[in-house]
Design a protein around this motif. Structure first.
Motif, PDB file in Angstrom:
ATOM      1  N   UNK A  91       2.402  64.597  29.560  1.00  0.00           N
ATOM      2  CA  UNK A  91       2.994  63.815  28.684  1.00  0.00           C
ATOM      3  C   UNK A  91       4.470  63.400  29.065  1.00  0.00           C
ATOM      4  N   UNK A  92       4.871  62.251  29.323  1.00  0.00           N
ATOM      5  CA  UNK A  92       5.992  61.965  29.600  1.00  0.00           C
ATOM      6  C   UNK A  92       6.486  60.739  28.670  1.00  0.00           C
ATOM      7  N   UNK A  93       7.662  61.181  27.941  1.00  0.00           N
ATOM      8  CA  UNK A  93       8.370  60.414  26.996  1.00  0.00           C
ATOM      9  C   UNK A  93       9.024  59.054  27.427  1.00  0.00           C
ATOM     10  N   UNK A  94       9.549  58.347  26.351  1.00  0.00           N
ATOM     11  CA  UNK A  94      10.283  57.147  26.864  1.00  0.00           C
ATOM     12  C   UNK A  94      11.751  57.321  27.277  1.00  0.00           C
ATOM     13  N   UNK A  95      11.990  56.579  28.287  1.00  0.00           N
ATOM     14  CA  UNK A  95      13.444  56.663  28.824  1.00  0.00           C
ATOM     15  C   UNK A  95      13.413  58.200  29.759  1.00  0.00           C
ATOM     16  N   UNK A  96      12.427  58.677  30.138  1.00  0.00           N
ATOM     17  CA  UNK A  96      12.449  59.764  30.920  1.00  0.00           C
ATOM     18  C   UNK A  96      12.649  59.391  32.381  1.00  0.00           C
ATOM     19  N   UNK A  97      13.569  59.942  33.167  1.00  0.00           N
ATOM     20  CA  UNK A  97      13.837  59.633  34.372  1.00  0.00           C
ATOM     21  C   UNK A  97      13.502  60.972  35.392  1.00  0.00           C
ATOM     22  N   UNK A  98      12.454  60.772  36.375  1.00  0.00           N
ATOM     23  CA  UNK A  98      12.087  61.595  37.120  1.00  0.00           C
ATOM     24  C   UNK A  98      12.432  61.497  38.539  1.00  0.00           C
ATOM     25  N   UNK A  99      12.913  62.299  39.423  1.00  0.00           N
ATOM     26  CA  UNK A  99      13.280  62.122  40.673  1.00  0.00           C
ATOM     27  C   UNK A  99      12.161  61.900  41.533  1.00  0.00           C
ATOM     28  N   UNK A 100      12.594  62.181  43.004  1.00  0.00           N
ATOM     29  CA  UNK A 100      11.533  62.087  44.150  1.00  0.00           C
ATOM     30  C   UNK A 100      10.899  63.458  44.325  1.00  0.00           C
ATOM     31  N   UNK A 101       9.729  63.591  44.928  1.00  0.00           N
ATOM     32  CA  UNK A 101       9.145  64.612  45.574  1.00  0.00           C
ATOM     33  C   UNK A 101       9.064  65.784  44.385  1.00  0.00           C
ATOM     34  N   UNK A 102       8.817  65.541  43.174  1.00  0.00           N
ATOM     35  CA  UNK A 102       8.581  66.504  42.185  1.00  0.00           C
ATOM     36  C   UNK A 102       7.028  66.761  41.996  1.00  0.00           C
ATOM     37  N   UNK A 103       6.772  67.889  41.554  1.00  0.00           N
ATOM     38  CA  UNK A 103       5.408  68.173  41.162  1.00  0.00           C
ATOM     39  C   UNK A 103       5.234  68.774  39.808  1.00  0.00           C
ATOM     40  N   UNK A 104       4.763  67.940  38.961  1.00  0.00           N
ATOM     41  CA  UNK A 104       4.592  68.108  37.498  1.00  0.00           C
ATOM     42  C   UNK A 104       3.181  68.628  37.186  1.00  0.00           C
ATOM     43  N   UNK A 105       2.862  69.865  36.821  1.00  0.00           N
ATOM     44  CA  UNK A 105       1.701  70.304  36.719  1.00  0.00           C
ATOM     45  C   UNK A 105       1.159  70.079  35.352  1.00  0.00           C
ATOM     46  N   UNK A 106      -0.206  70.275  35.432  1.00  0.00           N
ATOM     47  CA  UNK A 106      -1.013  69.725  34.172  1.00  0.00           C
ATOM     48  C   UNK A 106      -0.488  70.208  32.943  1.00  0.00           C
ATOM     49  N   UNK A 107      -0.437  69.192  31.834  1.00  0.00           N
ATOM     50  CA  UNK A 107      -0.331  69.632  30.420  1.00  0.00           C
ATOM     51  C   UNK A 107       0.955  69.947  30.420  1.00  0.00           C
ATOM     52  N   UNK A 108       2.185  69.555  31.250  1.00  0.00           N
ATOM     53  CA  UNK A 108       3.459  69.642  30.870  1.00  0.00           C
ATOM     54  C   UNK A 108       3.620  68.616  29.829  1.00  0.00           C
ATOM     55  N   UNK A 109       4.986  68.931  29.094  1.00  0.00           N
ATOM     56  CA  UNK A 109       5.372  67.722  28.039  1.00  0.00           C
ATOM     57  C   UNK A 109       6.954  67.598  28.409  1.00  0.00           C
ATOM     58  N   UNK A 110       7.112  66.381  28.435  1.00  0.00           N
ATOM     59  CA  UNK A 110       8.514  66.080  28.737  1.00  0.00           C
ATOM     60  C   UNK A 110       9.019  64.969  27.719  1.00  0.00           C
ATOM     61  N   UNK A 111       9.856  65.331  26.797  1.00  0.00           N
ATOM     62  CA  UNK A 111      10.024  64.477  25.599  1.00  0.00           C
ATOM     63  C   UNK A 111      11.054  63.522  25.999  1.00  0.00           C
ATOM     64  N   UNK A 112      11.179  62.398  25.240  1.00  0.00           N
ATOM     65  CA  UNK A 112      12.262  61.221  25.504  1.00  0.00           C
ATOM     66  C   UNK A 112      13.265  61.539  26.010  1.00  0.00           C
ATOM     67  N   UNK A 113      14.052  60.820  26.899  1.00  0.00           N
ATOM     68  CA  UNK A 113      15.496  60.836  27.398  1.00  0.00           C
ATOM     69  C   UNK A 113      15.614  61.992  28.352  1.00  0.00           C
ATOM     70  N   UNK A 114      14.809  62.801  28.682  1.00  0.00           N
ATOM     71  CA  UNK A 114      14.956  63.932  29.730  1.00  0.00           C
ATOM     72  C   UNK A 114      15.071  63.310  30.923  1.00  0.00           C
ATOM     73  N   UNK A 115      16.035  64.021  31.807  1.00  0.00           N
ATOM     74  CA  UNK A 115      16.353  63.697  33.335  1.00  0.00           C
ATOM     75  C   UNK A 115      16.043  64.634  34.281  1.00  0.00           C
ATOM     76  N   UNK A 116      15.271  64.555  35.196  1.00  0.00           N
ATOM     77  CA  UNK A 116      14.771  65.342  36.110  1.00  0.00           C
ATOM     78  C   UNK A 116      15.069  65.014  37.663  1.00  0.00           C
ATOM     79  N   UNK A 117      15.857  65.955  38.201  1.00  0.00           N
ATOM     80  CA  UNK A 117      16.234  65.482  39.757  1.00  0.00           C
ATOM     81  C   UNK A 117      15.085  65.421  40.606  1.00  0.00           C
ATOM     82  N   UNK A 118      15.412  65.725  42.047  1.00  0.00           N
ATOM     83  CA  UNK A 118      14.407  65.616  43.179  1.00  0.00           C
ATOM     84  C   UNK A 118      13.827  66.937  43.442  1.00  0.00           C
TER      85      UNK A 118
END
Lengths: 308, 308, 308
Positions: free
Chosen positions: A120-147
């Motif tokens: 799950x990836x919420x509203x206004x989330x930013x995720x950078x390049x070449x990331x690996x987000x494994x199954x069933x992770x939850x990312x709430x609104x407005x989170x910022x994740x780098x490369x």
């Protein structure tokens, strides 16, 4: 601080049905808790003990429960319950927007990033390049994740700060409007939780590696190249500098600092600021050598007492 | 107790291929473990140490592994392995029904409640009004959730009780048929687990707030307006009264009581009933002042031993 | 070890652009970390302290950062950074393959097994017969699960080993290519994490029962009919023999053995190998009777110091 569209003092006071002291056209452009305030921010204070700190802070608009004298250049909003009025403002400017799909169309995901199923990836989330987000992770609104970030399954990024005010009728919730920022090259294990800031940011610094079942409280800032083993629990508003190592099940108190290069051995509890480049152990954590001497002495104590 | 459609003694004994003593038309209307029994219930006992308790309890049908004399008004079913026969009954009357979609059509969800994506809601779940259930939460069958409840992501409500009987060949599982009841105004953090009761209910009382990574064992009852910080672990069949505060990583033993208003400091382990309105610390937890004196004395011990 | 399609020494050395010493047609058929090597394996060594162990091990191909003399029958690949070159090989032969649906078509699921909604099952996973996998569980690629296994919600099987090498620029990740093996009749609670082996297997033995929030590190091997209460944390490369009981929040150090039938009481920390059939308590864990005597003595210490 969390920016809001600029609003005048009069508009906000009217929204709260509150009296105010200051230029009605004075502009508020950010919401912030007292620990993090900057010019342009509105904040609140509800205890005489903290009046001086709030009125002397960078915030230029203060919700306060006493008709104190207005400092030069500031604006005051008078309220019987500044906490509740502050929460009303947060809810107005950062309302929770329900999601209707697993990956919000308001999210921005970089090139080369793999999102596994069930994330799950919420509203206004930013995720950078070449990331690996494994199954069933939850990312709430407005989170910022780098490369180059790896997040393992069933981890939760950006849940609400655990922050309540006790009132006679029960606990009243502080609505948090801050964010989580995960910098580049971070790896986060499975079943971790990293809470958003109350109004500022919870940060995990470049190159830091977290094992499974780790809890990071709101507004905690973790430096670069730290290593936390599984089940480490860090409370809110704490600062952990670069190159710190926390071994398994270490607990860290709120509002302290663990300085650069400190190592805390497994199952210790850190309840005060620790100097860097030393090894700590125990509940509460002290220098490990000293704690081992105490434990060696304790082993002799039953016989000693029998002799005396 | 968990109600079952009324069944006669003869029917149940036939189902188990067991002998019985009592009126064949005697009616059983509930399944219950010995700790919680009420009139109408069937329960089991398999150790002579507990025969008296079981035969004298409110349960009026008892599965027992000895041809004891039948108390007036009760019915007995004789079994070489009462545990296994009791589990057979639970499985017959509360069979696990596989789900084929994320939100069961047998669930009942109140007005104004927001269910985020990735949430699983099992059969016969009831959720009240104006709740917010965040992404990837799991709610097992038969759980009951009140109004204004917030549950953060990846939390699990209603998993099975951790309850096994050791037999020569290995552990035999007690099938749990109880429920979880979350009362109004509760907030539960991310990655928490609240297990269902074995035959009764696990309860989180009105206004209680739980941080992340919290474990609540089966049949534990938590009062109103409690506050548990992250990574608190409460074992089964424990009672925590109103207004109790447990700080981070506190562990609580099964089958004890923490009385109203008690505060337990971080990383403590509670192994016996605690009086209310006091502050506790340590492993095992004792009054905090006393524990601090012990720790201060321990700090002096290495030098003391050197002197002696 | 993890099998790879047989490759010659020359092919691998060319892939790494590295010099080698040995028969160019020498065949490599498995990848393995030094702790687990078998004939046919390639492994790496980067510290003179471990050269002798690596060169004398069963592995017949060794990546090494020194031009040492080649032992008879072995092959050497010379590298400035054996760790990084080993990781390159793992990534080549065990690349991460992104999933595009919740249950991989490369997974094999036995008869009678129930998979609840929201479960992720990766590539090459094998699940036996009559299992029950609850909602929102995540099972990573290559995991193997036996018959009659129950896994509760939001548990993660097979996340990466927490294994990094510190370099001047930060932590470098060991890519793990091992597996998790869950044997028959195991039950795993909610929100648990069981990490895959680095190159070998993490194993949970037949009939073992795990409560909620449990962490099992990479390459740890747990015997049959063990019972772990909630929030137990076991580090990597540890051996727990049959019939061991670990109560709530116990922490176990890496690379040790807990022998058959040992019981460790709640909140203890095990930092060395424990003999079987005894009861342990404390941080660090020692025989419980001895620890209780110490605690009784500690209670008397404040008064004793006052008297002296």
């Amino acid at each position: 601080m969390q920016f809001i569209s600029p609003t005048t003092l009069k508009e906000l006071a009217d929204f709260l049905s509150a009296d105010f002291d200051g230029n009605p056209d004075h502009v508020i452009s950010g919401i912030n808790e007292i620990h993090m305030v900057q010019p342009g921010d509105i904040t609140f204070v509800d205890h005489p003990k903290y009046y001086k700190k709030a009125l002397g802070s960078e915030a230029d608009t203060i919700i306060i429960n006493s008709k104190v004298e207005k400092p030069e250049g500031k604006a005051l909003i008078f309220s019987d319950d500044p906490f509740t009025d502050y929460v009303k403002i947060v809810k107005r400017y950062r309302p929770f927007v329900p999601a209707n799909k697993m990956i919000s169309s308001e999210a921005c995901i970089g090139e080369g990033t793999i999102i596994q199923p069930g994330v799950f990836i919420g509203n206004n989330v930013i995720i950078g390049k070449n990331c690996l987000i494994h199954a069933n992770v939850t990312i709430y609104d407005h989170s910022i994740i780098g490369d180059n970030v790896i997040i393992h399954s069933n981890t939760v990024i950006g849940a609400d700060a655990f922050y309540f005010q006790r009132k006679p009728s029960g606990y009243s919730k502080m609505e948090s409007c801050g964010r989580v920022i995960i910098e580049d090259n971070v790896e986060i294990g499975a079943c971790c939780t990293i809470d958003k800031g109350v109004s500022g940011d919870t940060v995990v610094g470049n190159g830091t590696k977290l094992d499974n079942h780790i809890q990071i409280g709101h507004d905690t800032v973790i430096g670069k190249n730290c290593l936390f083993a599984s089940a480490v629990v860090v409370a809110g508003v704490t600062k952990i500098e670069d190159d710190v190592v926390l071994w398994g099940q270490v607990a860290v108190q709120k509002d302290i600092i663990i300085k650069k290069g400190a190592i805390v051995l497994a199952t210790s509890a850190v309840d005060k600021t620790l100097e860097g480049n030393r090894v700590y152990f125990g509940v509460p954590a002290i220098e490990a050598r000293r704690k081992w001497r105490e434990l060696a002495a304790l082993r002799q104590l039953p016989e000693l007492i029998q002799q005396l």
